[in-house]
Each structure stands twice: as C-alpha cells, then as structure tokens.
Design an enzyme around this catalytic site. Structure first.
Site, PDB file in Angstrom:
ATOM      1  N   GLY A   1       0.807  -1.221   0.000  1.00 56.12           N
ATOM      2  CA  GLY A   1       0.000   0.000   0.000  1.00 56.12           C
ATOM      3  C   GLY A   1       0.834   1.262   0.000  1.00 56.12           C
ATOM      4  O   GLY A   1       1.969   1.284   0.486  1.00 56.12           O
TER       5      GLY A   1
ATOM      6  N   HIS B   1       2.287   8.197  -4.852  1.00 61.40           N
ATOM      7  CA  HIS B   1       1.925   9.552  -5.271  1.00 61.40           C
ATOM      8  C   HIS B   1       2.718  10.637  -4.562  1.00 61.40           C
ATOM      9  O   HIS B   1       2.388  11.811  -4.665  1.00 61.40           O
ATOM     10  CB  HIS B   1       0.422   9.785  -5.081  1.00 61.40           C
ATOM     11  CG  HIS B   1      -0.421   9.096  -6.123  1.00 61.40           C
ATOM     12  ND1 HIS B   1       0.125   8.320  -7.120  1.00 61.40           N
ATOM     13  CD2 HIS B   1      -1.753   9.061  -6.333  1.00 61.40           C
ATOM     14  CE1 HIS B   1      -0.851   7.850  -7.892  1.00 61.40           C
ATOM     15  NE2 HIS B   1      -2.006   8.276  -7.428  1.00 61.40           N
TER      16      HIS B   1
ATOM     17  N   SER C   1       9.076  -0.631  -7.185  1.00 64.60           N
ATOM     18  CA  SER C   1       9.251  -0.177  -8.565  1.00 64.60           C
ATOM     19  C   SER C   1      10.698   0.239  -8.859  1.00 64.60           C
ATOM     20  O   SER C   1      11.276  -0.143  -9.886  1.00 64.60           O
ATOM     21  CB  SER C   1       8.288   0.991  -8.791  1.00 64.60           C
ATOM     22  OG  SER C   1       8.707   1.818  -9.812  1.00 64.60           O
TER      23      SER C   1
HETATM   24  N1  SAH Z   1      -4.001   0.645 -10.369  1.00 67.40           N
HETATM   25  C1  SAH Z   1      -4.746   0.359  -9.158  1.00 67.40           C
HETATM   26  C2  SAH Z   1      -4.516   1.363  -8.038  1.00 67.40           C
HETATM   27  C3  SAH Z   1      -3.080   1.497  -7.588  1.00 67.40           C
HETATM   28  S1  SAH Z   1      -2.950   2.232  -5.982  1.00 67.40           S
HETATM   29  C4  SAH Z   1      -6.239   0.209  -9.487  1.00 67.40           C
HETATM   30  O1  SAH Z   1      -6.602   0.121 -10.649  1.00 67.40           O
HETATM   31  O2  SAH Z   1      -7.064   0.172  -8.561  1.00 67.40           O
HETATM   32  C5  SAH Z   1      -1.231   2.439  -5.829  1.00 67.40           C
HETATM   33  C6  SAH Z   1      -0.441   1.165  -5.585  1.00 67.40           C
HETATM   34  O3  SAH Z   1       0.939   1.494  -5.758  1.00 67.40           O
HETATM   35  C7  SAH Z   1      -0.554   0.563  -4.170  1.00 67.40           C
HETATM   36  O4  SAH Z   1      -1.044  -0.752  -4.255  1.00 67.40           O
HETATM   37  C8  SAH Z   1       0.882   0.606  -3.624  1.00 67.40           C
HETATM   38  O5  SAH Z   1       1.242  -0.542  -2.865  1.00 67.40           O
HETATM   39  C9  SAH Z   1       1.710   0.706  -4.880  1.00 67.40           C
HETATM   40  N2  SAH Z   1       3.008   1.361  -4.697  1.00 67.40           N
HETATM   41  C10 SAH Z   1       3.239   2.570  -4.134  1.00 67.40           C
HETATM   42  N3  SAH Z   1       4.544   2.863  -4.168  1.00 67.40           N
HETATM   43  C11 SAH Z   1       5.169   1.809  -4.781  1.00 67.40           C
HETATM   44  C12 SAH Z   1       6.529   1.499  -5.098  1.00 67.40           C
HETATM   45  N4  SAH Z   1       7.506   2.349  -4.829  1.00 67.40           N
HETATM   46  N5  SAH Z   1       6.788   0.328  -5.711  1.00 67.40           N
HETATM   47  C13 SAH Z   1       5.809  -0.547  -5.988  1.00 67.40           C
HETATM   48  N6  SAH Z   1       4.501  -0.312  -5.721  1.00 67.40           N
HETATM   49  C14 SAH Z   1       4.182   0.845  -5.125  1.00 67.40           C
HETATM   50 MG    MG Z   2      -4.706   5.932  -9.386  1.00 71.24          MG
END
Ligand code: SAH
Ligand code: MG
Length: 205
Positions: free
Chosen positions: A70, A139, A119
């Site tokens: 998350g 974000h 990521s």
């Molecule tokens: N695309 C999704 C919503 C994504 S919410 C939908 O359609 O509902 C954002 C996600 O990004 C979260 O699950 C979070 O765990 C992931 N996230 C945030 N920072 C991240 C990082 N540095 N590396 C990998 N995943 C990440």
């Molecule tokens: Mg989004």
C-alpha cells in the site's frame, strides 16, 4: 471490451472509474501492437483487468508491479485505508491475495504477470522494451518523479505512457502525477493522444 471482463474490472476493489478504465483498455489495444504492457501500482488488480483484456486481444502480456504493502495514503488511519486489505496475522496491508483473486476470477492469470517488489528496484534490472507504461504507483513527489524518470525511457517509439490521477486543479487532488505529466510533455518526447478524467495518455514521438 469483452463484456465479462468489463464486469470483473467493475467489481474489483480499486481506484479506477469505468470510463477511465475503458480509456486505459483502448490505450492497451493500441500499444499492444508495439510491445508488452507494464503498470506500476497493481493494488487489487482493477486496472490490470482493463490492460489484461487488451493484452489478450493483442497476444501480448501485462507486467504488473507492486510491493503490495500500500501507498502512504492507504495505511491504517489514512484517507484511503481499506481495513479489508489488512493481513490479520501481521496487521499490515497485503493486497497480493486480492490481486491474485481478481485475476484468477477474470481468467487472466496467463496474461497478467504480477511482479512483487519496489518499482525503483525492479526497474534497475529491466531490459525489455515496452509498448505501454502505466504509472499509478506511489503519489509522493519522489515516487512519481522516480517512476517517470526510470520507466518512461523503456517506452518504445510509437508506444504509450499513461499517467493516472493527473489533476490540473490542486483542489481536486495531489500534484505529483500532474508534475510528471507536464514534465513528459515538456520533454518534447511525448505528445498527448487521449484524456479521460484523471487519465492522460501520451505517445512517444
Ligand atoms: N491501479 C490500481 C490502483 C493502484 S494504488 C487500481 O486500478 O485500482 C497504488 C499502488 O501502488 C498501491 O497498491 C501501492 O502498494 C503501490 N506502490 C506505491 N509505491 C510503490 C513502489 N515504490 N513500488 C511498488 N509499488 C508501489
Ligand atoms: Mg490511481
């Protein structure tokens, strides 16, 4: 889009209004002719179903990256926290079981390849040119800037860069996705080809 998959996407837990999901699917159809698709931010697999539907039609795949712990705003006590997603044995957020469930229910396990990790770490070892990169991960300004800087170079000529949660008006939402959208357009390497809600789709020119 296939009616059955559209329903699975609609029912999945997540942050993608249907109109935006369908625009993402259209982008996937177009980009799937160029190369494989990749998203940062799997969460519970909602956007992965839209992209997976496109990948299936184009005989390609979707790589879907998430550490599944998350984002900041999804932690307990924060605005976008969902208590259903807490693993009761550890007390921490774990969206991976939900992601897997969404994709098995949708019958897309052969098309969507989940990558569990940060990521910024995954990209250090990434070497496959991509038809589409969809940025929907962290974000914070740092996370968004890194995702853009590290992943955008992997988009092939004629391929697409899609960014979610782009709000021109700061009253509507956080700045970082808007900042990287502007950075992409300002770089001269990308031009906007589609816009639906907070989803922007850019083509590498
Ligand atoms: N695309 C999704 C919503 C994504 S919410 C939908 O359609 O509902 C954002 C996600 O990004 C979260 O699950 C979070 O765990 C992931 N996230 C945030 N920072 C991240 C990082 N540095 N590396 C990998 N995943 C990440
Ligand atoms: Mg989004």
């Amino acid at each position: 889009m296939d009616e059955r998959l559209r329903k699975h996407a609609e029912e999945a837990i997540g942050f993608m209004p249907e109109e935006e999901g369908l625009a993402l699917y259209e982008a996937g159809l177009r980009a799937g002719k160029v190369g494989p698709l990749l998203e940062i931010g799997s969460y519970c697999g909602k956007s992965a179903v839209y992209l997976g539907a496109a990948a299936r039609e184009r005989n390609t795949v979707v790589y879907s990256i998430d550490h599944h712990r998350g984002s900041e705003e999804q932690q307990p006590g924060e605005t976008f926290h969902d208590p259903r997603l807490v693993d009761p044995s550890t007390g921490v957020v774990d969206t991976l079981p939900f992601f897997r469930r969404t994709l098995s229910d949708a019958g897309l396990e052969d098309v969507v390849i989940g990558i569990v990790g940060e990521s910024g770490t995954v990209v250090q070892h990434w070497d496959t040119p991509l038809g589409l990169v969809f940025i929907d991960g962290g974000h914070s300004e740092e996370a968004a800037r890194n995702d853009y800087a590290c992943w955008a170079p992997h988009v092939m000529h004629g391929g697409l860069l899609a960014i979610h949660d782009v709000f021109e008006d700061p009253e509507e939402g956080g700045r970082p996705p808007f900042l990287i959208f502007r950075q992409a357009v300002g770089s001269g390497s990308f031009k906007e080809v589609a816009h639906e809600g907070s989803l922007r789709v850019l083509e590498r020119v």
